[in-house]
Structures are given as C-alpha cells and as structure tokens.
Design a protein around this motif. Sequence first.
Motif, PDB file in Angstrom:
ATOM      1  N   ALA A 107      58.061  25.618  16.855  1.00  0.00           N
ATOM      2  CA  ALA A 107      59.097  24.953  17.664  1.00  0.00           C
ATOM      3  C   ALA A 107      59.401  25.748  18.923  1.00  0.00           C
ATOM      4  O   ALA A 107      59.621  25.174  20.002  1.00  0.00           O
ATOM      5  CB  ALA A 107      60.364  24.760  16.838  1.00  0.00           C
ATOM      6  N   SER A 108      59.402  27.081  18.815  1.00  0.00           N
ATOM      7  CA  SER A 108      59.707  27.913  19.975  1.00  0.00           C
ATOM      8  C   SER A 108      58.613  27.845  21.034  1.00  0.00           C
ATOM      9  O   SER A 108      58.847  28.202  22.192  1.00  0.00           O
ATOM     10  CB  SER A 108      59.908  29.369  19.541  1.00  0.00           C
ATOM     11  N   LEU A 109      57.429  27.360  20.643  1.00  0.00           N
ATOM     12  CA  LEU A 109      56.295  27.236  21.570  1.00  0.00           C
ATOM     13  C   LEU A 109      56.038  25.793  21.983  1.00  0.00           C
ATOM     14  O   LEU A 109      55.273  25.553  22.924  1.00  0.00           O
ATOM     15  CB  LEU A 109      55.023  27.790  20.897  1.00  0.00           C
ATOM     16  N   TRP A 110      56.663  24.851  21.293  1.00  0.00           N
ATOM     17  CA  TRP A 110      56.373  23.430  21.470  1.00  0.00           C
ATOM     18  C   TRP A 110      57.153  22.871  22.659  1.00  0.00           C
ATOM     19  O   TRP A 110      58.381  23.013  22.705  1.00  0.00           O
ATOM     20  CB  TRP A 110      56.739  22.667  20.200  1.00  0.00           C
ATOM     21  N   PRO A 111      56.499  22.253  23.616  1.00  0.00           N
ATOM     22  CA  PRO A 111      57.209  21.713  24.784  1.00  0.00           C
ATOM     23  C   PRO A 111      58.307  20.719  24.393  1.00  0.00           C
ATOM     24  O   PRO A 111      58.073  19.810  23.596  1.00  0.00           O
ATOM     25  CB  PRO A 111      56.096  21.015  25.580  1.00  0.00           C
ATOM     26  N   GLY A 112      59.487  20.930  24.919  1.00  0.00           N
ATOM     27  CA  GLY A 112      60.587  19.995  24.701  1.00  0.00           C
ATOM     28  C   GLY A 112      61.318  20.135  23.388  1.00  0.00           C
ATOM     29  O   GLY A 112      62.236  19.358  23.107  1.00  0.00           O
ATOM     30  N   ALA A 113      60.969  21.128  22.575  1.00  0.00           N
ATOM     31  CA  ALA A 113      61.610  21.264  21.266  1.00  0.00           C
ATOM     32  C   ALA A 113      63.100  21.564  21.415  1.00  0.00           C
ATOM     33  O   ALA A 113      63.501  22.427  22.195  1.00  0.00           O
ATOM     34  CB  ALA A 113      60.937  22.372  20.468  1.00  0.00           C
ATOM     35  N   PHE A 114      63.925  20.837  20.682  1.00  0.00           N
ATOM     36  CA  PHE A 114      65.379  21.024  20.645  1.00  0.00           C
ATOM     37  C   PHE A 114      66.031  20.866  22.018  1.00  0.00           C
ATOM     38  O   PHE A 114      67.112  21.413  22.265  1.00  0.00           O
ATOM     39  CB  PHE A 114      65.742  22.393  20.045  1.00  0.00           C
ATOM     40  N   ALA A 115      65.403  20.123  22.901  1.00  0.00           N
ATOM     41  CA  ALA A 115      65.900  20.005  24.282  1.00  0.00           C
ATOM     42  C   ALA A 115      67.341  19.522  24.332  1.00  0.00           C
ATOM     43  O   ALA A 115      68.122  19.945  25.191  1.00  0.00           O
ATOM     44  CB  ALA A 115      64.998  19.069  25.080  1.00  0.00           C
ATOM     45  N   GLY A 116      67.720  18.648  23.410  1.00  0.00           N
ATOM     46  CA  GLY A 116      69.075  18.108  23.428  1.00  0.00           C
ATOM     47  C   GLY A 116      70.137  19.073  22.943  1.00  0.00           C
ATOM     48  O   GLY A 116      71.334  18.773  23.007  1.00  0.00           O
ATOM     49  N   LEU A 117      69.718  20.246  22.454  1.00  0.00           N
ATOM     50  CA  LEU A 117      70.669  21.212  21.911  1.00  0.00           C
ATOM     51  C   LEU A 117      70.751  22.482  22.755  1.00  0.00           C
ATOM     52  O   LEU A 117      71.328  23.475  22.321  1.00  0.00           O
ATOM     53  CB  LEU A 117      70.273  21.568  20.470  1.00  0.00           C
ATOM     54  N   ASP A 118      70.180  22.451  23.954  1.00  0.00           N
ATOM     55  CA  ASP A 118      70.205  23.603  24.861  1.00  0.00           C
ATOM     56  C   ASP A 118      69.774  24.867  24.116  1.00  0.00           C
ATOM     57  O   ASP A 118      70.534  25.836  23.991  1.00  0.00           O
ATOM     58  CB  ASP A 118      71.614  23.781  25.439  1.00  0.00           C
ATOM     59  N   PRO A 119      68.523  24.899  23.645  1.00  0.00           N
ATOM     60  CA  PRO A 119      68.113  25.960  22.724  1.00  0.00           C
ATOM     61  C   PRO A 119      67.868  27.310  23.391  1.00  0.00           C
ATOM     62  O   PRO A 119      67.390  27.397  24.520  1.00  0.00           O
ATOM     63  CB  PRO A 119      66.808  25.417  22.144  1.00  0.00           C
ATOM     64  N   VAL A 120      68.207  28.359  22.663  1.00  0.00           N
ATOM     65  CA  VAL A 120      67.790  29.721  22.984  1.00  0.00           C
ATOM     66  C   VAL A 120      67.094  30.236  21.727  1.00  0.00           C
ATOM     67  O   VAL A 120      67.728  30.342  20.669  1.00  0.00           O
ATOM     68  CB  VAL A 120      68.974  30.633  23.338  1.00  0.00           C
ATOM     69  N   PHE A 121      65.791  30.500  21.808  1.00  0.00           N
ATOM     70  CA  PHE A 121      65.044  30.975  20.650  1.00  0.00           C
ATOM     71  C   PHE A 121      65.150  32.495  20.585  1.00  0.00           C
ATOM     72  O   PHE A 121      64.794  33.206  21.524  1.00  0.00           O
ATOM     73  CB  PHE A 121      63.586  30.525  20.726  1.00  0.00           C
ATOM     74  N   VAL A 122      65.644  32.984  19.454  1.00  0.00           N
ATOM     75  CA  VAL A 122      65.928  34.405  19.283  1.00  0.00           C
ATOM     76  C   VAL A 122      64.926  34.990  18.288  1.00  0.00           C
ATOM     77  O   VAL A 122      64.993  34.694  17.090  1.00  0.00           O
ATOM     78  CB  VAL A 122      67.367  34.626  18.767  1.00  0.00           C
ATOM     79  N   PRO A 123      63.983  35.806  18.747  1.00  0.00           N
ATOM     80  CA  PRO A 123      63.004  36.388  17.817  1.00  0.00           C
ATOM     81  C   PRO A 123      63.621  37.520  16.999  1.00  0.00           C
ATOM     82  O   PRO A 123      64.478  38.264  17.489  1.00  0.00           O
ATOM     83  CB  PRO A 123      61.912  36.919  18.759  1.00  0.00           C
ATOM     84  N   TYR A 124      63.171  37.641  15.759  1.00  0.00           N
ATOM     85  CA  TYR A 124      63.582  38.774  14.923  1.00  0.00           C
ATOM     86  C   TYR A 124      62.500  39.046  13.884  1.00  0.00           C
ATOM     87  O   TYR A 124      61.537  38.290  13.754  1.00  0.00           O
ATOM     88  CB  TYR A 124      64.955  38.544  14.291  1.00  0.00           C
ATOM     89  N   GLY A 125      62.672  40.145  13.171  1.00  0.00           N
ATOM     90  CA  GLY A 125      61.565  40.681  12.393  1.00  0.00           C
ATOM     91  C   GLY A 125      61.160  39.944  11.149  1.00  0.00           C
ATOM     92  O   GLY A 125      59.970  39.715  10.921  1.00  0.00           O
ATOM     93  N   GLU A 126      62.132  39.569  10.308  1.00  0.00           N
ATOM     94  CA  GLU A 126      61.762  38.934   9.040  1.00  0.00           C
ATOM     95  C   GLU A 126      62.919  38.123   8.475  1.00  0.00           C
ATOM     96  O   GLU A 126      64.080  38.304   8.857  1.00  0.00           O
ATOM     97  CB  GLU A 126      61.313  39.985   8.030  1.00  0.00           C
ATOM     98  N   GLY A 127      62.568  37.235   7.534  1.00  0.00           N
ATOM     99  CA  GLY A 127      63.537  36.289   7.005  1.00  0.00           C
ATOM    100  C   GLY A 127      64.730  36.916   6.322  1.00  0.00           C
ATOM    101  O   GLY A 127      65.828  36.334   6.325  1.00  0.00           O
ATOM    102  N   ARG A 128      64.557  38.098   5.737  1.00  0.00           N
ATOM    103  CA  ARG A 128      65.676  38.724   5.039  1.00  0.00           C
ATOM    104  C   ARG A 128      66.776  39.171   5.994  1.00  0.00           C
ATOM    105  O   ARG A 128      67.882  39.491   5.551  1.00  0.00           O
ATOM    106  CB  ARG A 128      65.178  39.919   4.202  1.00  0.00           C
ATOM    107  N   ASP A 129      66.496  39.202   7.306  1.00  0.00           N
ATOM    108  CA  ASP A 129      67.516  39.554   8.295  1.00  0.00           C
ATOM    109  C   ASP A 129      68.378  38.358   8.710  1.00  0.00           C
ATOM    110  O   ASP A 129      69.353  38.522   9.447  1.00  0.00           O
ATOM    111  CB  ASP A 129      66.854  40.121   9.555  1.00  0.00           C
ATOM    112  N   THR A 130      68.017  37.160   8.251  1.00  0.00           N
ATOM    113  CA  THR A 130      68.659  35.941   8.740  1.00  0.00           C
ATOM    114  C   THR A 130      70.163  35.934   8.494  1.00  0.00           C
ATOM    115  O   THR A 130      70.954  35.608   9.392  1.00  0.00           O
ATOM    116  CB  THR A 130      68.007  34.704   8.099  1.00  0.00           C
ATOM    117  N   ALA A 131      70.585  36.278   7.293  1.00  0.00           N
ATOM    118  CA  ALA A 131      72.015  36.219   6.959  1.00  0.00           C
ATOM    119  C   ALA A 131      72.832  37.138   7.858  1.00  0.00           C
ATOM    120  O   ALA A 131      73.900  36.756   8.354  1.00  0.00           O
ATOM    121  CB  ALA A 131      72.231  36.573   5.494  1.00  0.00           C
ATOM    122  N   SER A 132      72.343  38.350   8.078  1.00  0.00           N
ATOM    123  CA  SER A 132      73.089  39.298   8.916  1.00  0.00           C
ATOM    124  C   SER A 132      73.190  38.802  10.351  1.00  0.00           C
ATOM    125  O   SER A 132      74.231  38.968  11.000  1.00  0.00           O
ATOM    126  CB  SER A 132      72.417  40.672   8.884  1.00  0.00           C
TER     127      SER A 132
END
Length: 281
Positions: free
Chosen positions: A15-40
């Motif tokens: 999605a972060s590479l796909w043209p137009g993804a989430f366009a209606g939600l004014d997206p900012v894609f935030v990279p991070y290391g791994e799924g276990r960091d998601t909650a924090s």
Amino acid sequence: MRIGVHPNNLHLRLASLWPGAFAGLDPVFVPYGEGRDTASLLESGAIHIGGTGSTPPIEADARGLHVEYVAASAPRPANGAIFVRAGSDIGSVADLAGRRISLIDGSFHTYLLARSLEGEGLALGDVERIEIGTQDSLTELLEGRVDAWVAMSPRLEKAIGRDDLRLLVRCGAAIPNRSLFWSLARVGLSPAEIAAIASELARIGGEIATDQVRAAHLLAEHDRSGTDAEAWERVVRSRDFSVVPIDAAVLAEQQEEADTLFRHGHFDRAVAISRLLEATK
C-alpha cells in the motif's frame, strides 16, 4: 492518517508503494522495524493504524491497551512453517520436547508453535524458545545452534525444497494465520474512518490480486534483503490479499488464540476479547 508499515506486513508494505493508496485519508506512511513494535507506536501516537499477525494485538490487550480491530485478511495457511535439518532425529512435532526452537516470540510464530505442540500433548514450556533477534535463523539451524526454526515469507519460500531442510508442519495445519489491521481505542478512530480504512485495504488487495507481477516488482525494487522479483512473485501468488471488516468469526479466532496462549503460560492472566464480540451482535 499515520499508517504504520513494517517489513513483514506485505499488504501495508505494498500500500505504501501503490499509487493512490489511501488518498482519501491524507496518508503518511511511517516505516518501523517489526510488528511487535506496533502497540507501542500506537500508544505513543506515532501511528494511527498498523497491521500485524494475530498475536501482537492480543499482546496489546494483555497490557490493557484496549485494541480496536479494523479489518482482517483472508487466512494465510502457506505463510508459516516449522523446519528442522534434513538429517535431524526430529521426526514429528512430538520430538520437539526439550529442543531449542528459533522464532520471533510474541508474533504468530508463538501461536503456531503452541498449537502444534498442543496437538501432541505438549506445551510451550516443554521447549526452549530462542528469540531470533538479529541472528540468521537458517544459519543457526544448519549449524546446529537451534533444533528447529519457525519461518515465514519471504524466507519460507526460499527454504521449501532445500535438500538440507525438512518441513515439519505448515501453518494451515494448525492456525488460520490472518493479518489483522488494528488500532487502539485511545487513538479515537471514528466509525467512518474505520470503514474507510477497511474499504481501502480491500480495494488495494483486489488490485494486487489482478496485477501480481507489478506487486512483485515493487517489492523487489524496495527490498534491501536482496529478494528478487521472481521470488517475490511466488510470495504474492501464494496468498489471498482479500480483506474484510472485522466480524464475530475473526474475533472468536482471536479469543481462541488468547485462551490458548494463556493456557500455555504465555500470558499471566486471561485476555478477554469477548467484550468486542458482544459489540458485533
């Protein structure tokens, strides 16, 4: 909308590479290391939505963070497996008792291992879980520092067919292995935002399914691990990228996992997802 993206969630990665993804939600894609960091990251406000396997949101609920489930992928039975060395004396899951097993603990790896062991009358406490960390799990296995390895895509596809490895169990024989897209109640996503996110995830998934070659090339182009487009195409073709809104069936699966991990001593107390089940009725 701040959307968290880590390497192992291919749906949001694409999605972060796909043209137009989430366009209606004014997206900012935030990279991070791994799924276990998601909650924090959700807790701190660094992201508003993330995607992981089934276990991290349960871990978050166990911490009292009040997970807000948004959407779920289709089951992905081919996305995980347990391997041993080809010449190992481990012939079945029952033989894992007392052995050292490499995994990402607190991810779906833990649930896959627990359910596999449970089928043989064993528990997580009957094996030694070795956190992967920065180690190369395949090398650790082949050189005998661990006895088994819980693997996932894209390394899984590279491991299958190797003559120095033997497949012990596949995900689909033990767990549904969905991706879950989730937030926390404190983030305050509105019902309209939740519906929009689920709809956009489904739309992007449909486009990936109809243009798998493009998806594979996008992944390869932005992959620092050296996985090429041909390997990524095998990964993309192996999974169902459809996404559905959260429903009672998915929440029941989550409750079953929470109960299983509590039964195995992974959690100190029971985790009640039933409060969310009631809201779907």
